[in-house]
Design an enzyme around this catalytic site. Structure first.
Site, PDB file in Angstrom:
ATOM      1  N   LYS A 133       0.810  -1.172  -0.137  1.00  0.00           N
ATOM      2  CA  LYS A 133      -0.024  -0.172  -0.039  1.00  0.00           C
ATOM      3  C   LYS A 133       0.813   1.193   0.253  1.00  0.00           C
ATOM      4  CE  LYS A 133       0.668   2.186   3.412  1.00  0.00           C
ATOM      5  NZ  LYS A 133       2.094   2.493   3.669  1.00  0.00           N
ATOM      6  N   TYR A 217      -4.203   4.239   6.548  1.00  0.00           N
ATOM      7  CA  TYR A 217      -4.608   3.044   7.373  1.00  0.00           C
ATOM      8  C   TYR A 217      -5.945   3.513   8.135  1.00  0.00           C
ATOM      9  CZ  TYR A 217      -0.159   0.837   7.284  1.00  0.00           C
ATOM     10  OH  TYR A 217       0.881  -0.016   6.820  1.00  0.00           O
TER      11      TYR A 217
HETATM   12  P1  NAD Z   1      12.546   1.969   1.792  1.00  0.00           P
HETATM   13  O1  NAD Z   1      12.858   3.172   1.393  1.00  0.00           O
HETATM   14  O2  NAD Z   1      12.828   1.367   3.096  1.00  0.00           O
HETATM   15  O3  NAD Z   1      12.648   0.762   0.930  1.00  0.00           O
HETATM   16  C1  NAD Z   1      12.393   0.880  -0.468  1.00  0.00           C
HETATM   17  C2  NAD Z   1      13.103   0.110  -1.388  1.00  0.00           C
HETATM   18  O4  NAD Z   1      13.154   0.531  -2.719  1.00  0.00           O
HETATM   19  C3  NAD Z   1      14.697   0.243  -1.083  1.00  0.00           C
HETATM   20  O5  NAD Z   1      15.284  -1.115  -1.271  1.00  0.00           O
HETATM   21  C4  NAD Z   1      15.175   1.100  -2.205  1.00  0.00           C
HETATM   22  O6  NAD Z   1      16.501   0.680  -2.688  1.00  0.00           O
HETATM   23  C5  NAD Z   1      14.484   0.601  -3.524  1.00  0.00           C
HETATM   24  N1  NAD Z   1      14.266   1.860  -4.266  1.00  0.00           N
HETATM   25  C6  NAD Z   1      14.435   1.609  -5.548  1.00  0.00           C
HETATM   26  N2  NAD Z   1      14.386   2.703  -6.408  1.00  0.00           N
HETATM   27  C7  NAD Z   1      13.996   3.726  -5.556  1.00  0.00           C
HETATM   28  C8  NAD Z   1      14.069   4.912  -5.684  1.00  0.00           C
HETATM   29  N3  NAD Z   1      14.160   5.765  -6.806  1.00  0.00           N
HETATM   30  N4  NAD Z   1      13.942   5.837  -4.481  1.00  0.00           N
HETATM   31  C9  NAD Z   1      14.156   5.195  -3.358  1.00  0.00           C
HETATM   32  N5  NAD Z   1      14.180   3.811  -3.038  1.00  0.00           N
HETATM   33  C10 NAD Z   1      14.491   3.086  -4.278  1.00  0.00           C
HETATM   34  O7  NAD Z   1      10.637   1.956   1.946  1.00  0.00           O
HETATM   35  P2  NAD Z   1       9.737   1.212   2.770  1.00  0.00           P
HETATM   36  O8  NAD Z   1       9.450   1.850   4.111  1.00  0.00           O
HETATM   37  O9  NAD Z   1      10.032  -0.360   2.670  1.00  0.00           O
HETATM   38  O10 NAD Z   1       8.587   1.395   1.734  1.00  0.00           O
HETATM   39  C11 NAD Z   1       8.222   0.525   0.544  1.00  0.00           C
HETATM   40  C12 NAD Z   1       6.735   0.469   0.262  1.00  0.00           C
HETATM   41  O11 NAD Z   1       6.291  -0.364   1.143  1.00  0.00           O
HETATM   42  C13 NAD Z   1       6.118   1.658   0.006  1.00  0.00           C
HETATM   43  O12 NAD Z   1       5.116   1.822  -0.826  1.00  0.00           O
HETATM   44  C14 NAD Z   1       5.353   1.863   1.465  1.00  0.00           C
HETATM   45  O13 NAD Z   1       4.127   2.657   1.598  1.00  0.00           O
HETATM   46  C15 NAD Z   1       4.955   0.267   1.600  1.00  0.00           C
HETATM   47  N6  NAD Z   1       5.163   0.375   3.469  1.00  0.00           N
HETATM   48  C16 NAD Z   1       4.334  -0.689   3.738  1.00  0.00           C
HETATM   49  C17 NAD Z   1       4.287  -0.858   5.366  1.00  0.00           C
HETATM   50  C18 NAD Z   1       3.363  -1.803   5.812  1.00  0.00           C
HETATM   51  O14 NAD Z   1       3.262  -1.903   7.071  1.00  0.00           O
HETATM   52  N7  NAD Z   1       2.524  -2.356   4.980  1.00  0.00           N
HETATM   53  C19 NAD Z   1       5.069  -0.204   5.950  1.00  0.00           C
HETATM   54  C20 NAD Z   1       5.934   0.729   5.512  1.00  0.00           C
HETATM   55  C21 NAD Z   1       6.112   0.984   4.052  1.00  0.00           C
END
Ligand code: NAD
Length: 381
Positions: A133, A217
């Site tokens: 999401k 959420y």
């Molecule tokens: P994060 O920044 O920790 O991870 C993102 C990943 O994408 C990294 O591995 C990064 O290297 C990669 N990536 C590739 N291209 C990129 C770019 N141009 N810029 C930045 N990163 C890039 O992010 P996250 O917190 O893991 O979030 C990722 C997704 O998961 C989002 O859509 C977020 O809304 C969702 N999320 C969901 C939950 C949940 O509880 N369901 C919690 C956190 C995040």
């Protein structure tokens, strides 16, 4: 049925245990282990680090591929999960997963605006998609994701992990069974004080501010708690801290919704303050609150129903919500079933987000086509 906290914890533990036990016939040699649904994880960031242990804790899911821009990081994670080096892909050669029979599905854990591209490419490669999401940054992208998965005859689920959290399910049951009486009002908040430099502050990657990230959420919870779709909504947005963080996205959003039954909801989200995610539901026979509501563990339900105190701590611990999510999606893949939160569920939230932006006077995000989802009787009924 009313359960006290101890009974509920026992029931939770029993049902979790029952769900994860395989019924093997006694005194017959164990059959070969059933094949698990293999996931390629796209984006090895923070949320992927919760999903991967959750998936391997499930009975029916495995990590069989990794997709990353950082080969060294991917190799370390591959060693941890037993993924062959040949099953590590970059964003450029990702489409080659089409030829990897160990990969049945992908888990998309990239910045929001990249969800559409990788969902569509995965579908074209013939792989099922579990996508984080928010589904995308625009309604148009969300619709394209659904269309691509339908055309390729693959499943699409949006990873709304709270749909699998035991005390959220318990509060839905209390509300829908009438134990709260007629629900009148809901309030919900979720936010945090964001650090500078996050991709979440880049409008092209994130789509917008905290509503896309954590406000969603509260929006989604109001929909599953009421079992209704909003008939009208009104919103405000503001930015108080004029520092480098908020040059592209807004800092605060608050919105109200009226549901067809007359239930009113009031929600807020921020990137400028730490705001433990919660919701409170007020009915004619009592109230319930989950606070914290959206954490990975320690989710706590309390309230008062017909004069009786309610106090239940979720039996689930991180990564249970991710484990249950993977278990469910893999089950749907294996048995050709419609998942609990299909793409259409994510699309509905994207349409409400568009309406919230429009009401708050924020230009609809990049590539977002205007849609009208607000209908129904006038605002005062
Ligand atoms: P994060 O920044 O920790 O991870 C993102 C990943 O994408 C990294 O591995 C990064 O290297 C990669 N990536 C590739 N291209 C990129 C770019 N141009 N810029 C930045 N990163 C890039 O992010 P996250 O917190 O893991 O979030 C990722 C997704 O998961 C989002 O859509 C977020 O809304 C969702 N999320 C969901 C939950 C949940 O509880 N369901 C919690 C956190 C995040």
């Amino acid at each position: 049925m009313t359960l006290n906290r101890r009974e509920f914890a026992q029931l939770g533990a029993l049902s979790l245990a029952a769900g994860f036990m395989r019924a093997l016939p006694a005194q017959t040699p164990p059959a070969a282990a059933p094949r698990k649904t293999g996931y390629a994880v796209i984006g090895l960031g923070r949320i992927a680090a919760h999903f991967m242990p959750g998936a391997v804790n499930s009975t029916n899911s495995a990590i069989t591929g990794l997709v990353s821009g950082h080969r060294d990081k991917a190799e370390k994670i591959a060693a941890q999960y037993g993924v062959p080096l040949a099953s590590i892909y970059s964003y450029d050669n990702f489409d080659e997963i089409a030829h990897n029979p160990a990969i049945d599905a992908v888990y998309v854990a990239l910045p929001n605006s990249m969800h559409a591209e990788f969902t569509i490419r995965a579908a074209k490669a013939g792989k099922h998609v579990l996508c984080e999401k928010p589904m995308a940054t625009t309604v148009a992208d969300s619709e394209a994701m659904i269309a691509a998965c339908k055309a390729a005859n693959v499943k699409l689920m949006i990873a709304y992990r709270c749909h699998f959290e035991p005390v959220h399910l318990r509060s839905i049951q209390l509300i829908h069974s009438g134990q709260l009486g007629q629900v009148q009002a809901i309030s919900s908040c979720f936010g945090y004080n964001i650090a500078p430099g996050e991709w979440r502050l880049n409008k092209k990657l994130a789509g917008g501010g905290p509503l896309y990230d954590v406000g969603i959420y509260s929006l989604n919870a109001c929909r599953y708690l009421t079992g209704e779709e909003p008939a009208a909504l009104e919103a405000y947005a503001s930015t108080i801290d004029h520092d480098s963080r908020f040059s592209e996205v807004e800092e605060n959003t608050a919105w109200t919704m009226r549901f067809p039954s007359g239930i009113v909801a009031s929600c807020a989200t921020t990137y400028g303050a730490n705001m433990s995610g919660y919701f409170k539901v007020y009915g004619s026979k009592g109230w319930l609150a989950i606070d914290p509501a959206f954490n990975y563990e320690g989710v706590h339900l309390h309230g008062e129903l017909s004069g009786q105190a309610l106090d239940e701590l979720s039996p689930s611990h991180d990564p249970y919500q991710f484990q249950a999510e993977a278990e469910h999606f893999s089950h749907c893949v294996e048995n050709n079933l419609e998942p609990q939160c299909p793409g259409e569920e994510g699309l509905r939230d994207m349409k409400y987000i568009a309406e919230i932006y429009r009401s708050a006077g924020i230009p609809v995000p990049w590539r977002m086509e205007p849609v009208s989802v607000v209908s129904g009787p006038p605002r005062t009924s």
